[in-house]
Design a protein around this motif. Sequence first.
Motif, PDB file in Angstrom:
ATOM      1  N   GLU A 104       0.836  -1.214   0.000  1.00 51.21           N
ATOM      2  CA  GLU A 104       0.000   0.000   0.000  1.00 51.21           C
ATOM      3  C   GLU A 104       0.864   1.255   0.000  1.00 51.21           C
ATOM      4  OE1 GLU A 104      -3.544   1.535  -0.531  1.00 51.21           O
ATOM      5  OE2 GLU A 104      -3.603  -0.514   0.219  1.00 51.21           O
ATOM      6  N   GLU A 105       1.883   1.276   0.854  1.00 54.05           N
ATOM      7  CA  GLU A 105       2.800   2.431   0.905  1.00 54.05           C
ATOM      8  C   GLU A 105       3.539   2.606  -0.427  1.00 54.05           C
ATOM      9  OE1 GLU A 105       3.700   4.754   3.166  1.00 54.05           O
ATOM     10  OE2 GLU A 105       2.826   4.046   5.033  1.00 54.05           O
ATOM     11  N   LEU A 106       4.039   1.502  -0.968  1.00 55.62           N
ATOM     12  CA  LEU A 106       4.762   1.581  -2.240  1.00 55.62           C
ATOM     13  C   LEU A 106       3.841   2.033  -3.369  1.00 55.62           C
ATOM     14  CD1 LEU A 106       7.009  -1.588  -1.979  1.00 55.62           C
ATOM     15  CD2 LEU A 106       7.782   0.800  -2.019  1.00 55.62           C
ATOM     16  N   SER A 107       2.590   1.607  -3.337  1.00 57.89           N
ATOM     17  CA  SER A 107       1.617   2.028  -4.358  1.00 57.89           C
ATOM     18  C   SER A 107       1.398   3.528  -4.308  1.00 57.89           C
ATOM     19  CB  SER A 107       0.281   1.322  -4.143  1.00 57.89           C
ATOM     20  OG  SER A 107       0.422  -0.051  -4.249  1.00 57.89           O
ATOM     21  N   MET A 108       1.269   4.056  -3.097  1.00 63.75           N
ATOM     22  CA  MET A 108       1.089   5.499  -2.940  1.00 63.75           C
ATOM     23  C   MET A 108       2.316   6.231  -3.458  1.00 63.75           C
ATOM     24  SD  MET A 108       2.251   8.238  -0.923  1.00 63.75           S
ATOM     25  CE  MET A 108       3.091   7.334   0.355  1.00 63.75           C
ATOM     26  N   LEU A 109       3.497   5.714  -3.141  1.00 59.87           N
ATOM     27  CA  LEU A 109       4.730   6.343  -3.593  1.00 59.87           C
ATOM     28  C   LEU A 109       4.834   6.300  -5.119  1.00 59.87           C
ATOM     29  CD1 LEU A 109       7.340   7.701  -2.643  1.00 59.87           C
ATOM     30  CD2 LEU A 109       8.380   5.418  -2.527  1.00 59.87           C
ATOM     31  N   TYR A 110       4.450   5.168  -5.696  1.00 64.22           N
ATOM     32  CA  TYR A 110       4.453   5.022  -7.158  1.00 64.22           C
ATOM     33  C   TYR A 110       3.488   6.019  -7.802  1.00 64.22           C
ATOM     34  CZ  TYR A 110       3.791   2.666 -11.709  1.00 64.22           C
ATOM     35  OH  TYR A 110       3.698   2.366 -13.045  1.00 64.22           O
ATOM     36  N   CYS A 111       2.320   6.180  -7.222  1.00 70.93           N
ATOM     37  CA  CYS A 111       1.341   7.136  -7.747  1.00 70.93           C
ATOM     38  C   CYS A 111       1.896   8.569  -7.666  1.00 70.93           C
ATOM     39  CB  CYS A 111       0.025   7.019  -6.982  1.00 70.93           C
ATOM     40  SG  CYS A 111      -1.292   8.069  -7.636  1.00 70.93           S
ATOM     41  N   ALA A 112       2.539   8.890  -6.546  1.00 71.27           N
ATOM     42  CA  ALA A 112       3.132  10.222  -6.400  1.00 71.27           C
ATOM     43  C   ALA A 112       4.244  10.436  -7.427  1.00 71.27           C
ATOM     44  CB  ALA A 112       3.679  10.404  -4.988  1.00 71.27           C
ATOM     45  N   TRP A 113       5.044   9.393  -7.668  1.00 66.56           N
ATOM     46  CA  TRP A 113       6.108   9.480  -8.670  1.00 66.56           C
ATOM     47  C   TRP A 113       5.516   9.683 -10.064  1.00 66.56           C
ATOM     48  CZ3 TRP A 113       7.205   6.404 -12.919  1.00 66.56           C
ATOM     49  CH2 TRP A 113       8.448   6.640 -13.537  1.00 66.56           C
ATOM     50  N   ARG A 114       4.477   8.903 -10.393  1.00 66.11           N
ATOM     51  CA  ARG A 114       3.835   9.050 -11.706  1.00 66.11           C
ATOM     52  C   ARG A 114       3.254  10.453 -11.862  1.00 66.11           C
ATOM     53  NH1 ARG A 114      -0.335   4.914 -11.370  1.00 66.11           N
ATOM     54  NH2 ARG A 114      -1.183   5.969 -13.174  1.00 66.11           N
ATOM     55  N   THR A 115       2.656  10.982 -10.807  1.00 66.46           N
ATOM     56  CA  THR A 115       2.104  12.336 -10.857  1.00 66.46           C
ATOM     57  C   THR A 115       3.216  13.352 -11.108  1.00 66.46           C
ATOM     58  OG1 THR A 115       0.293  11.742  -9.370  1.00 66.46           O
ATOM     59  CG2 THR A 115       0.813  14.088  -9.571  1.00 66.46           C
ATOM     60  N   ALA A 116       4.345  13.176 -10.440  1.00 68.23           N
ATOM     61  CA  ALA A 116       5.447  14.131 -10.564  1.00 68.23           C
ATOM     62  C   ALA A 116       6.205  14.016 -11.879  1.00 68.23           C
ATOM     63  CB  ALA A 116       6.419  13.950  -9.393  1.00 68.23           C
ATOM     64  N   TYR A 117       6.285  12.804 -12.436  1.00 63.26           N
ATOM     65  CA  TYR A 117       7.178  12.601 -13.575  1.00 63.26           C
ATOM     66  C   TYR A 117       6.517  12.189 -14.889  1.00 63.26           C
ATOM     67  CZ  TYR A 117      11.008  13.109 -10.327  1.00 63.26           C
ATOM     68  OH  TYR A 117      11.872  13.616  -9.404  1.00 63.26           O
ATOM     69  N   THR A 118       5.323  11.645 -14.866  1.00 70.47           N
ATOM     70  CA  THR A 118       4.741  11.183 -16.130  1.00 70.47           C
ATOM     71  C   THR A 118       3.431  11.871 -16.488  1.00 70.47           C
ATOM     72  OG1 THR A 118       3.497   9.335 -15.160  1.00 70.47           O
ATOM     73  CG2 THR A 118       5.783   8.906 -15.816  1.00 70.47           C
TER      74      THR A 118
END
Length: 176
Positions: A104-118
Amino acid sequence: MTGHRDDGGDNARPEIITGLAAELEELAHTVAQLKASSSPPKPSSGKPSAGSAPRPWCWPRMPHEEKADRLAELADWVRDVLFAWPDAQRAILSCWPRHWDVIEELSMLYCAWRTAYTWDGATSSDAAYYLDRVRPSTVERLQIRMRPCSQSHQPDGPPRDDADTVDRTLTELRLL
């Protein structure tokens, strides 16, 4: 009346009223144009549109097959992107695919990364916020969450590949 000054209050200057009326009319026209140019919200189909920001995943509501697909996507990102950071490799032990709180934590981090970079709507502020706040605080929380599983120090080195553990977990999910 005492103290009442007759400055023509009842006869306000016509040019001021005319100017204010013109400004009000121009503002009303601008608001009407903005309303007309923005598309009305469409009913959500549950899938984000191409221009919308990435949405977080809701693991409890996902069918098992989708969980397996998403976990595979997440594992690729963890290996290829997150493990570029040595602190992430030390904090996230190879058993992470067995811990849903960590997923769950990694998913949130991945979503934040996608928002910031893609995401097309991203700004440099999104990337700065991800790098300065979101990534470090999430890795710190993950280190605490994984502490009970820790048996030994994870030294800095080349990025780790947890493909075997992920593959076993994916197979189990697909069999459910």
